[in-house]
Design a protein around this motif. Structure first.
Motif, PDB file in Angstrom:
ATOM      1  N   ILE A 194       0.841  -1.201   0.000  1.00 35.10           N
ATOM      2  CA  ILE A 194       0.000   0.000   0.000  1.00 35.10           C
ATOM      3  C   ILE A 194       0.872   1.247   0.000  1.00 35.10           C
ATOM      4  O   ILE A 194       0.612   2.206  -0.706  1.00 35.10           O
ATOM      5  N   ALA A 195       1.903   1.227   0.844  1.00 33.22           N
ATOM      6  CA  ALA A 195       2.764   2.409   0.999  1.00 33.22           C
ATOM      7  C   ALA A 195       4.140   1.977   1.483  1.00 33.22           C
ATOM      8  O   ALA A 195       4.303   0.892   2.042  1.00 33.22           O
ATOM      9  N   GLU A 196       5.111   2.853   1.248  1.00 34.58           N
ATOM     10  CA  GLU A 196       6.450   2.612   1.766  1.00 34.58           C
ATOM     11  C   GLU A 196       7.044   3.918   2.251  1.00 34.58           C
ATOM     12  O   GLU A 196       6.721   4.980   1.739  1.00 34.58           O
ATOM     13  N   GLY A 197       7.847   3.791   3.277  1.00 41.38           N
ATOM     14  CA  GLY A 197       8.497   4.958   3.846  1.00 41.38           C
ATOM     15  C   GLY A 197       9.933   4.616   4.183  1.00 41.38           C
ATOM     16  O   GLY A 197      10.426   3.546   3.835  1.00 41.38           O
ATOM     17  N   GLY A 198      10.587   5.508   4.886  1.00 39.92           N
ATOM     18  CA  GLY A 198      11.991   5.317   5.225  1.00 39.92           C
ATOM     19  C   GLY A 198      12.248   4.156   6.165  1.00 39.92           C
ATOM     20  O   GLY A 198      13.319   3.582   6.163  1.00 39.92           O
ATOM     21  N   PHE A 199      11.267   3.783   6.966  1.00 37.43           N
ATOM     22  CA  PHE A 199      11.482   2.759   7.980  1.00 37.43           C
ATOM     23  C   PHE A 199      10.495   1.604   7.902  1.00 37.43           C
ATOM     24  O   PHE A 199      10.602   0.663   8.673  1.00 37.43           O
ATOM     25  N   ALA A 200       9.508   1.673   7.011  1.00 38.36           N
ATOM     26  CA  ALA A 200       8.485   0.634   6.997  1.00 38.36           C
ATOM     27  C   ALA A 200       7.800   0.523   5.646  1.00 38.36           C
ATOM     28  O   ALA A 200       7.846   1.446   4.837  1.00 38.36           O
ATOM     29  N   PHE A 201       7.173  -0.612   5.454  1.00 36.93           N
ATOM     30  CA  PHE A 201       6.281  -0.845   4.335  1.00 36.93           C
ATOM     31  C   PHE A 201       4.928  -1.184   4.921  1.00 36.93           C
ATOM     32  O   PHE A 201       4.844  -1.828   5.957  1.00 36.93           O
ATOM     33  N   VAL A 202       3.864  -0.760   4.246  1.00 34.85           N
ATOM     34  CA  VAL A 202       2.514  -1.088   4.674  1.00 34.85           C
ATOM     35  C   VAL A 202       1.871  -1.910   3.566  1.00 34.85           C
ATOM     36  O   VAL A 202       1.950  -1.553   2.391  1.00 34.85           O
ATOM     37  N   TYR A 203       1.255  -3.005   3.978  1.00 32.57           N
ATOM     38  CA  TYR A 203       0.653  -3.945   3.043  1.00 32.57           C
ATOM     39  C   TYR A 203      -0.837  -4.070   3.299  1.00 32.57           C
ATOM     40  O   TYR A 203      -1.299  -3.874   4.422  1.00 32.57           O
ATOM     41  N   GLU A 204      -1.556  -4.452   2.264  1.00 28.98           N
ATOM     42  CA  GLU A 204      -2.927  -4.904   2.444  1.00 28.98           C
ATOM     43  C   GLU A 204      -2.822  -6.404   2.683  1.00 28.98           C
ATOM     44  O   GLU A 204      -2.190  -7.127   1.908  1.00 28.98           O
ATOM     45  N   ALA A 205      -3.416  -6.859   3.777  1.00 25.60           N
ATOM     46  CA  ALA A 205      -3.377  -8.276   4.139  1.00 25.60           C
ATOM     47  C   ALA A 205      -4.800  -8.753   4.379  1.00 25.60           C
ATOM     48  O   ALA A 205      -5.632  -8.004   4.892  1.00 25.60           O
ATOM     49  N   GLN A 206      -5.059 -10.002   4.033  1.00 26.37           N
ATOM     50  CA  GLN A 206      -6.408 -10.552   4.181  1.00 26.37           C
ATOM     51  C   GLN A 206      -6.373 -11.734   5.139  1.00 26.37           C
ATOM     52  O   GLN A 206      -5.544 -12.637   4.998  1.00 26.37           O
ATOM     53  N   ASP A 207      -7.294 -11.704   6.121  1.00 24.73           N
ATOM     54  CA  ASP A 207      -7.457 -12.828   7.035  1.00 24.73           C
ATOM     55  C   ASP A 207      -8.032 -13.984   6.222  1.00 24.73           C
ATOM     56  O   ASP A 207      -9.123 -13.870   5.656  1.00 24.73           O
ATOM     57  N   ILE A 208      -7.310 -15.069   6.138  1.00 28.67           N
ATOM     58  CA  ILE A 208      -7.726 -16.211   5.327  1.00 28.67           C
ATOM     59  C   ILE A 208      -9.041 -16.803   5.851  1.00 28.67           C
ATOM     60  O   ILE A 208      -9.891 -17.214   5.064  1.00 28.67           O
ATOM     61  N   GLY A 209      -9.236 -16.802   7.170  1.00 28.55           N
ATOM     62  CA  GLY A 209     -10.439 -17.379   7.763  1.00 28.55           C
ATOM     63  C   GLY A 209     -11.708 -16.591   7.483  1.00 28.55           C
ATOM     64  O   GLY A 209     -12.731 -17.147   7.093  1.00 28.55           O
ATOM     65  N   SER A 210     -11.640 -15.265   7.653  1.00 27.87           N
ATOM     66  CA  SER A 210     -12.845 -14.432   7.527  1.00 27.87           C
ATOM     67  C   SER A 210     -12.950 -13.694   6.199  1.00 27.87           C
ATOM     68  O   SER A 210     -14.018 -13.219   5.833  1.00 27.87           O
TER      69      SER A 210
END
Length: 143
Positions: free
Chosen positions: A45-61
């Protein structure tokens, strides 16, 4: 190579040119367990100097979340990340703040990257404006 990518490579440390971005993009498609949840990493979803942000999906729900992945090789960064998690926990429940769901970490000895790895799971805000945590921290410290 972009200036931004060069900055990421610099922050990743010597001898890791391109490694920060490559490792983060390799994370897409993997499955991560956080407590009772199994999450499939869908996309960056986004990236910065110290982190990456992802879209993640709960496999169960089938529910989608935002998953922030931070890698650290310094004790000061580790402390700052832990402080971020503490702030998010304290502020969770407020209607105007991204809701904290869970956090997890592994030490550098267990990580494939050779760095400590932290994961922060929050609600996924589609079409909303997320209030940056640094602004919240600034507000708290000035009161």
């Amino acid at each position: 190579m972009s200036l931004f990518q060069s900055a990421l490579d610099f922050l990743a440390g010597p001898g890791t040119a391109g490694a920060a971005s490559r490792d983060q993009n390799d994370f897409v498609g993997q499955t991560v367990e956080m407590g009772e949840m199994k999450l499939r990493i869908k996309r960056v979803i986004a990236e910065g100097g110290f982190a990456f942000v992802y879209e993640a999906q709960d496999i169960g729900s089938g529910k989608d979340y935002a998953l922030k992945r931070l890698l650290s090789n310094e004790e000061e960064k580790n402390k700052a990340i832990i402080q971020e998690v503490c702030f998010m926990k304290k502020l969770s429940g407020h209607a105007n703040i991204v809701q904290f769901c869970s956090a997890a970490s592994i030490g550098k000895e267990e990580s494939d990257t050779g760095q400590a790895e932290f994961l922060i799971l929050t609600e996924l805000c589609r079409g909303k404006i997320a209030f940056p945590l640094y602004q919240i921290q600034s507000f708290i410290y000035t009161r």
